[in-house]
Design an enzyme around this catalytic site. Structure first.
Site, short mmCIF file in Angstrom:
data_model
loop_
_atom_site.label_atom_id
_atom_site.label_comp_id
_atom_site.label_asym_id
_atom_site.label_seq_id
_atom_site.Cartn_x
_atom_site.Cartn_y
_atom_site.Cartn_z
N LYS A 159 0.79 -1.24 0.00
CA LYS A 159 0.00 0.00 0.00
C LYS A 159 0.83 1.29 0.00
CE LYS A 159 -4.07 -2.00 2.03
NZ LYS A 159 -5.11 -1.91 3.04
N ASP B 29 -9.95 2.60 2.38
CA ASP B 29 -9.99 1.92 3.68
C ASP B 29 -10.66 2.76 4.77
OD1 ASP B 29 -8.86 -0.47 2.85
OD2 ASP B 29 -6.82 0.12 3.38
P1 NDP Z 1 1.60 -2.72 7.25
O1 NDP Z 1 2.64 -3.67 6.84
O2 NDP Z 1 1.58 -1.35 6.66
O3 NDP Z 1 1.69 -2.53 8.87
C1 NDP Z 1 1.74 -3.64 9.70
C2 NDP Z 1 1.56 -3.19 11.14
O4 NDP Z 1 1.49 -4.37 11.96
C3 NDP Z 1 2.71 -2.34 11.66
O5 NDP Z 1 2.22 -1.37 12.57
C4 NDP Z 1 3.58 -3.39 12.38
O6 NDP Z 1 4.36 -2.85 13.43
C5 NDP Z 1 2.51 -4.26 12.98
N1 NDP Z 1 3.04 -5.59 13.30
C6 NDP Z 1 3.39 -6.56 12.42
N2 NDP Z 1 3.85 -7.64 13.09
C7 NDP Z 1 3.79 -7.32 14.41
C8 NDP Z 1 4.13 -8.03 15.60
N3 NDP Z 1 4.64 -9.25 15.57
N4 NDP Z 1 3.92 -7.40 16.80
C9 NDP Z 1 3.42 -6.14 16.84
N5 NDP Z 1 3.07 -5.42 15.74
C10 NDP Z 1 3.27 -6.01 14.54
O7 NDP Z 1 0.21 -3.47 7.04
P2 NDP Z 1 -1.24 -2.81 6.87
O8 NDP Z 1 -1.36 -1.70 7.85
O9 NDP Z 1 -1.51 -2.53 5.45
O10 NDP Z 1 -2.19 -4.02 7.29
C11 NDP Z 1 -2.33 -4.42 8.64
C12 NDP Z 1 -3.49 -5.40 8.76
O11 NDP Z 1 -4.73 -4.75 8.52
C13 NDP Z 1 -3.40 -6.56 7.75
O12 NDP Z 1 -3.62 -7.75 8.45
C14 NDP Z 1 -4.53 -6.31 6.80
O13 NDP Z 1 -5.11 -7.54 6.36
C15 NDP Z 1 -5.52 -5.56 7.67
N6 NDP Z 1 -6.38 -4.69 6.85
C16 NDP Z 1 -7.72 -4.96 6.78
C17 NDP Z 1 -8.56 -4.18 6.03
C18 NDP Z 1 -10.01 -4.51 5.97
O14 NDP Z 1 -10.67 -4.00 5.08
N7 NDP Z 1 -10.52 -5.30 6.87
C19 NDP Z 1 -8.07 -3.02 5.27
C20 NDP Z 1 -6.66 -2.80 5.44
C21 NDP Z 1 -5.86 -3.63 6.16
P3 NDP Z 1 5.92 -2.45 13.18
O15 NDP Z 1 5.90 -1.05 12.71
O16 NDP Z 1 6.52 -2.62 14.52
O17 NDP Z 1 6.48 -3.41 12.16
#
Ligand code: NDP
Length: 312
Positions: free
Chosen positions: A104, A140
């Site tokens: 994204k 979103d």
């Molecule tokens: P990004 O990769 O942009 O961000 C991922 C986030 O998750 C970061 O804040 C990251 O933290 C955190 N994270 C990942 N692994 C861990 C962990 N082990 N412990 C703590 N924090 C963690 O992804 P998106 O924001 O695009 O997507 C996030 C989720 O939202 C996805 O699962 C996606 O499917 C869902 N989503 C659902 C939508 C819907 O319509 N229902 C729409 C958009 C997204 P850090 O910075 O520390 O890495």
């Protein structure tokens, strides 16, 4: 002996094509003589988007039969393949694309234009076919706002403390939506400090008074409020919970943006405790409806996109 009708056969063929995960190499070898849309991500097998969009196409096709020709597929695209993928799909005239994890933010570099919403958010989930490339939008936030109202009803955000876990693309969209709803007391919690400070830069001028940005595990008290998972935790069965849901007081609300066929573990644990909770299916339906309108020129209500609304 069971009788298998032509209609059953069509349904079986369509259902299996909705589950199929294409690779870029397969797309390059396949000829599509009908309008196609797609969702790109890694992982992508779990995506419900083809099913949702086919429900909407079937609904729209009742009065506009030309949309029964359209297809929506899922394509596995790794980070390093994204630029090539967008150029290939533009060349094949894919009408519309959805982007999910991890594309994204990266995709901003490869589109020719952005809507004002996408510019503000710094992340895109919807690409619209234009002559020289794709235009990026982000639906979103709209999806989140629709889901919030649909599941929890009207809320007074001047009085509701909100705790948002995550600072990636999803959390940016949710923050945008919360600001629009007039949130006054927002705490954003993220594991990595780097992403948190980028986040601060993007929303700096727009944060209302009362926004706190803190590192994971720094939160020690859990007052009554709205708790949102905007991280990717929950996508895999073995993931830990994003926050200690059993510590939340009665009356708290839980919104998991991750979705799973039978609801996520976070949602289920919250509900078992008597809390109102949802997973990300409603947000998915809301964002899908807005993207679909861009591509087809027709608005189909988000309810039609909810999983299982129509037999596909
Ligand atoms: P990004 O990769 O942009 O961000 C991922 C986030 O998750 C970061 O804040 C990251 O933290 C955190 N994270 C990942 N692994 C861990 C962990 N082990 N412990 C703590 N924090 C963690 O992804 P998106 O924001 O695009 O997507 C996030 C989720 O939202 C996805 O699962 C996606 O499917 C869902 N989503 C659902 C939508 C819907 O319509 N229902 C729409 C958009 C997204 P850090 O910075 O520390 O890495």
């Amino acid at each position: 002996m069971s009788v298998f009708s032509l209609q059953d056969l069509r349904k079986t063929v369509l259902t299996s094509s909705l589950e199929k995960v294409y690779t870029l190499q397969e797309i390059a070898r396949t000829s599509f003589d009908f309008p196609v849309c797609a969702v790109l991500g890694d992982p992508i097998a779990h995506s419900l988007s083809p099913r949702l969009h086919h429900q909407a196409l079937a609904y729209l096709g009742q009065n506009h039969p030309e949309f029964l020709e359209w297809k929506y597929v899922k394509i596995l695209v790794k980070t390093e393949e994204l630029q090539l993928a967008l150029s290939l799909l533009h060349g094949r005239k894919f009408r519309g694309l959805n982007l999910t994890l991890p594309h994204k933010v990266e995709a901003l570099k490869f589109v020719q234009d952005l809507t004002p919403t996408a510019k503000q958010m710094g992340s895109i989930n919807t690409l619209i076919l234009e002559t020289n490339g794709y235009k990026g939008d982000n639906t979103d936030a709209e999806g989140f706002r629709w889901a919030l109202k649909h599941v929890f009803g009207a809320m007074d955000f001047s009085k509701t403390p909100v705790f948002l876990y995550g600072a990636g693309g999803c959390a940016r969209a949710i923050t945008q939506a919360l600001i629009h709803e007039g949130v006054q007391d927002l705490t954003i919690i993220n594991r990595s400090p780097d992403r948190l400070s980028n986040f601060k830069e993007i929303f700096n001028e727009r944060f209302p008074i009362g926004v706190k940005l803190i590192s994971q595990n720094a939160l020690t008290a859990y007052p009554k409020g709205l708790y949102i998972n905007g991280t990717s935790l929950g996508l895999n069965q073995e993931d830990p919970l994003p926050f200690p849901v059993t510590a939340l007081p009665q009356g708290s609300l839980v919104f998991d943006s991750v979705y799973a066929k039978d609801g996520t573990q976070l949602m289920q644990i919250a509900r078992n405790q008597g809390l109102k909770a949802t997973d990300g299916k409603f947000m998915l339906a809301g964002q899908a409806s807005a993207a679909f309108a861009h591509w087809t020129g027709h608005w189909v209500p988000p309810e039609i996109f909810l999983p299982g609304t129509l037999a596909t």
